[in-house]
Design a protein around this motif. Structure first.
Motif, PDB file in Angstrom:
ATOM      1  N   GLN A  68      -3.030  34.022  14.515  1.00 42.23           N
ATOM      2  CA  GLN A  68      -1.812  33.289  14.762  1.00 42.23           C
ATOM      3  C   GLN A  68      -1.169  33.760  16.057  1.00 42.23           C
ATOM      4  O   GLN A  68      -1.085  34.950  16.319  1.00 42.23           O
ATOM      5  N   VAL A  69      -0.740  32.804  16.834  1.00 45.69           N
ATOM      6  CA  VAL A  69       0.006  33.091  18.045  1.00 45.69           C
ATOM      7  C   VAL A  69       1.333  32.357  17.916  1.00 45.69           C
ATOM      8  O   VAL A  69       1.361  31.144  17.743  1.00 45.69           O
ATOM      9  N   THR A  70       2.421  33.102  17.958  1.00 44.42           N
ATOM     10  CA  THR A  70       3.744  32.503  17.902  1.00 44.42           C
ATOM     11  C   THR A  70       4.399  32.671  19.263  1.00 44.42           C
ATOM     12  O   THR A  70       4.543  33.794  19.754  1.00 44.42           O
ATOM     13  N   ARG A  71       4.761  31.558  19.867  1.00 42.51           N
ATOM     14  CA  ARG A  71       5.437  31.582  21.168  1.00 42.51           C
ATOM     15  C   ARG A  71       6.936  31.657  20.910  1.00 42.51           C
ATOM     16  O   ARG A  71       7.475  30.847  20.168  1.00 42.51           O
ATOM     17  N   VAL A  72       7.586  32.635  21.515  1.00 43.65           N
ATOM     18  CA  VAL A  72       9.011  32.871  21.297  1.00 43.65           C
ATOM     19  C   VAL A  72       9.777  32.375  22.521  1.00 43.65           C
ATOM     20  O   VAL A  72       9.554  32.856  23.636  1.00 43.65           O
ATOM     21  N   GLN A  73      10.656  31.407  22.285  1.00 44.53           N
ATOM     22  CA  GLN A  73      11.418  30.839  23.397  1.00 44.53           C
ATOM     23  C   GLN A  73      12.820  30.509  22.898  1.00 44.53           C
ATOM     24  O   GLN A  73      13.005  29.568  22.135  1.00 44.53           O
ATOM     25  N   SER A  74      13.797  31.298  23.320  1.00 41.23           N
ATOM     26  CA  SER A  74      15.168  31.084  22.863  1.00 41.23           C
ATOM     27  C   SER A  74      15.798  29.852  23.502  1.00 41.23           C
ATOM     28  O   SER A  74      16.670  29.228  22.923  1.00 41.23           O
ATOM     29  N   ASN A  75      15.338  29.488  24.706  1.00 45.60           N
ATOM     30  CA  ASN A  75      15.855  28.301  25.388  1.00 45.60           C
ATOM     31  C   ASN A  75      14.684  27.356  25.654  1.00 45.60           C
ATOM     32  O   ASN A  75      13.887  27.609  26.554  1.00 45.60           O
ATOM     33  N   PRO A  76      14.579  26.262  24.903  1.00 46.29           N
ATOM     34  CA  PRO A  76      13.443  25.344  25.069  1.00 46.29           C
ATOM     35  C   PRO A  76      13.344  24.730  26.470  1.00 46.29           C
ATOM     36  O   PRO A  76      12.299  24.241  26.863  1.00 46.29           O
ATOM     37  N   GLN A  77      14.416  24.751  27.221  1.00 50.94           N
ATOM     38  CA  GLN A  77      14.412  24.209  28.578  1.00 50.94           C
ATOM     39  C   GLN A  77      13.904  25.222  29.602  1.00 50.94           C
ATOM     40  O   GLN A  77      13.617  24.862  30.743  1.00 50.94           O
ATOM     41  N   ALA A  78      13.772  26.483  29.204  1.00 48.91           N
ATOM     42  CA  ALA A  78      13.349  27.540  30.130  1.00 48.91           C
ATOM     43  C   ALA A  78      11.906  27.322  30.576  1.00 48.91           C
ATOM     44  O   ALA A  78      11.076  26.797  29.830  1.00 48.91           O
ATOM     45  N   LEU A  79      11.627  27.741  31.789  1.00 46.83           N
ATOM     46  CA  LEU A  79      10.290  27.589  32.358  1.00 46.83           C
ATOM     47  C   LEU A  79       9.282  28.533  31.719  1.00 46.83           C
ATOM     48  O   LEU A  79       8.098  28.230  31.643  1.00 46.83           O
ATOM     49  N   ILE A  80       9.758  29.698  31.254  1.00 52.00           N
ATOM     50  CA  ILE A  80       8.848  30.688  30.667  1.00 52.00           C
ATOM     51  C   ILE A  80       9.326  31.106  29.278  1.00 52.00           C
ATOM     52  O   ILE A  80      10.474  30.865  28.905  1.00 52.00           O
ATOM     53  N   LEU A  81       8.430  31.732  28.530  1.00 53.16           N
ATOM     54  CA  LEU A  81       8.745  32.236  27.188  1.00 53.16           C
ATOM     55  C   LEU A  81       9.504  33.553  27.256  1.00 53.16           C
ATOM     56  O   LEU A  81       9.419  34.279  28.245  1.00 53.16           O
ATOM     57  N   ASP A  82      10.173  33.872  26.145  1.00 54.23           N
ATOM     58  CA  ASP A  82      10.718  35.214  25.981  1.00 54.23           C
ATOM     59  C   ASP A  82       9.574  36.180  25.678  1.00 54.23           C
ATOM     60  O   ASP A  82       9.610  37.340  26.063  1.00 54.23           O
ATOM     61  N   GLY A  83       8.567  35.693  24.964  1.00 57.50           N
ATOM     62  CA  GLY A  83       7.426  36.521  24.598  1.00 57.50           C
ATOM     63  C   GLY A  83       6.457  35.742  23.727  1.00 57.50           C
ATOM     64  O   GLY A  83       6.668  34.572  23.419  1.00 57.50           O
ATOM     65  N   ALA A  84       5.375  36.409  23.335  1.00 59.35           N
ATOM     66  CA  ALA A  84       4.376  35.808  22.451  1.00 59.35           C
ATOM     67  C   ALA A  84       3.978  36.860  21.422  1.00 59.35           C
ATOM     68  O   ALA A  84       3.707  38.007  21.782  1.00 59.35           O
ATOM     69  N   ASP A  85       3.960  36.465  20.168  1.00 61.10           N
ATOM     70  CA  ASP A  85       3.592  37.350  19.071  1.00 61.10           C
ATOM     71  C   ASP A  85       2.161  36.994  18.667  1.00 61.10           C
ATOM     72  O   ASP A  85       1.904  35.883  18.205  1.00 61.10           O
ATOM     73  N   VAL A  86       1.246  37.931  18.870  1.00 55.54           N
ATOM     74  CA  VAL A  86      -0.163  37.695  18.594  1.00 55.54           C
ATOM     75  C   VAL A  86      -0.556  38.541  17.380  1.00 55.54           C
ATOM     76  O   VAL A  86      -0.489  39.762  17.425  1.00 55.54           O
ATOM     77  N   LYS A  87      -0.963  37.865  16.326  1.00 55.67           N
ATOM     78  CA  LYS A  87      -1.322  38.545  15.082  1.00 55.67           C
ATOM     79  C   LYS A  87      -2.784  39.005  15.117  1.00 55.67           C
ATOM     80  O   LYS A  87      -3.602  38.495  15.886  1.00 55.67           O
ATOM     81  N   ALA A  88      -3.091  39.932  14.239  1.00 53.11           N
ATOM     82  CA  ALA A  88      -4.462  40.435  14.108  1.00 53.11           C
ATOM     83  C   ALA A  88      -5.408  39.283  13.798  1.00 53.11           C
ATOM     84  O   ALA A  88      -5.028  38.295  13.184  1.00 53.11           O
ATOM     85  N   GLY A  89      -6.633  39.408  14.260  1.00 52.64           N
ATOM     86  CA  GLY A  89      -7.639  38.385  14.011  1.00 52.64           C
ATOM     87  C   GLY A  89      -7.668  37.311  15.080  1.00 52.64           C
ATOM     88  O   GLY A  89      -8.380  36.325  14.946  1.00 52.64           O
ATOM     89  N   THR A  90      -6.900  37.505  16.134  1.00 49.03           N
ATOM     90  CA  THR A  90      -6.855  36.538  17.229  1.00 49.03           C
ATOM     91  C   THR A  90      -7.772  37.010  18.345  1.00 49.03           C
ATOM     92  O   THR A  90      -7.787  38.179  18.689  1.00 49.03           O
ATOM     93  N   ASP A  91      -8.536  36.087  18.920  1.00 46.14           N
ATOM     94  CA  ASP A  91      -9.364  36.424  20.072  1.00 46.14           C
ATOM     95  C   ASP A  91      -8.480  36.500  21.303  1.00 46.14           C
ATOM     96  O   ASP A  91      -7.643  35.626  21.530  1.00 46.14           O
ATOM     97  N   LEU A  92      -8.663  37.549  22.088  1.00 44.06           N
ATOM     98  CA  LEU A  92      -7.917  37.729  23.331  1.00 44.06           C
ATOM     99  C   LEU A  92      -8.886  37.778  24.495  1.00 44.06           C
ATOM    100  O   LEU A  92      -9.972  38.341  24.389  1.00 44.06           O
ATOM    101  N   PHE A  93      -8.477  37.209  25.613  1.00 45.03           N
ATOM    102  CA  PHE A  93      -9.286  37.233  26.824  1.00 45.03           C
ATOM    103  C   PHE A  93      -8.371  37.644  27.970  1.00 45.03           C
ATOM    104  O   PHE A  93      -7.358  36.994  28.229  1.00 45.03           O
ATOM    105  N   TYR A  94      -8.712  38.752  28.611  1.00 41.58           N
ATOM    106  CA  TYR A  94      -7.933  39.294  29.716  1.00 41.58           C
ATOM    107  C   TYR A  94      -8.630  38.917  31.024  1.00 41.58           C
ATOM    108  O   TYR A  94      -9.780  39.284  31.237  1.00 41.58           O
TER     109      TYR A  94
END
Length: 166
Positions: free
Chosen positions: A23-49
């Motif tokens: 699960q990836v939860t995108r955290v955005q307090s202002n939906p009009q903002a250009l960028i997110l406040d952060g992203a919450d990535v739960k275990a079991g998610t594939d990550l690519f750097y």
């Protein structure tokens, strides 16, 4: 000897046996903002750097060795678009999409014509890939002005982290 498995213990045992859901939860307090406040990535998610990507020469026939001026690469907006196209191609080669990107780090050198980094130009390039009809997602992002990049004519380098469900 008989054992009685209580319902709560049975549920816990099933939860442990089941694969973790990604699960990836995108955290955005202002939906009009250009960028997110952060992203919450739960275990079991594939990550690519992705390593930092620079712009390609505007003329596809030229190599990096042929770059002799900023005009060969373009302004900050043009270089941002080019670097993000490179990121998109790398992601797609690994079965990821731009919508899977959760974090970008932008390293921006001063544009000699402006005497400072072109933050607005970087944002204009960014807007062509995020919060669009094709990709309604946006990302957590940090932007740093740097003294210089790998070559004297590069104005931006972008690194990315992508996350997706397995």
């Amino acid at each position: 000897m008989r054992f009685i498995l209580l319902p709560a213990l049975a549920s816990a045992a099933l939860a442990l046996a089941a694969p973790a859901s990604a699960q990836v939860t995108r955290v955005q307090s202002n939906p009009q903002a250009l960028i997110l406040d952060g992203a919450d990535v739960k275990a079991g998610t594939d990550l690519f750097y992705l390593s930092g990507q620079l712009a390609s020469p505007i003329d596809p026939a030229k190599s990096f060795a042929d770059v002799k001026s900023i005009e060969d690469l373009g302004d900050t907006k043009t270089q941002t678009i080019s670097a993000l196209k490179r990121i998109k191609a790398i992601l797609e080669s690994r079965d990821y999409a731009m919508s899977d990107v959760i974090k970008l780090t932008l390293f921006v050198a001063a544009d000699p014509k402006l005497g400072k980094m072109d933050f607005a130009g970087a944002n204009e390039g960014f807007k062509q890939f995020f919060k669009t009809a094709e990709n309604p997602n946006t990302v957590a992002r940090s932007t740093f002005q740097v003294a210089a990049l790998a070559g004297p004519y590069f104005l931006i380098e972008i690194e990315a982290i992508a996350a997706k469900k397995r």
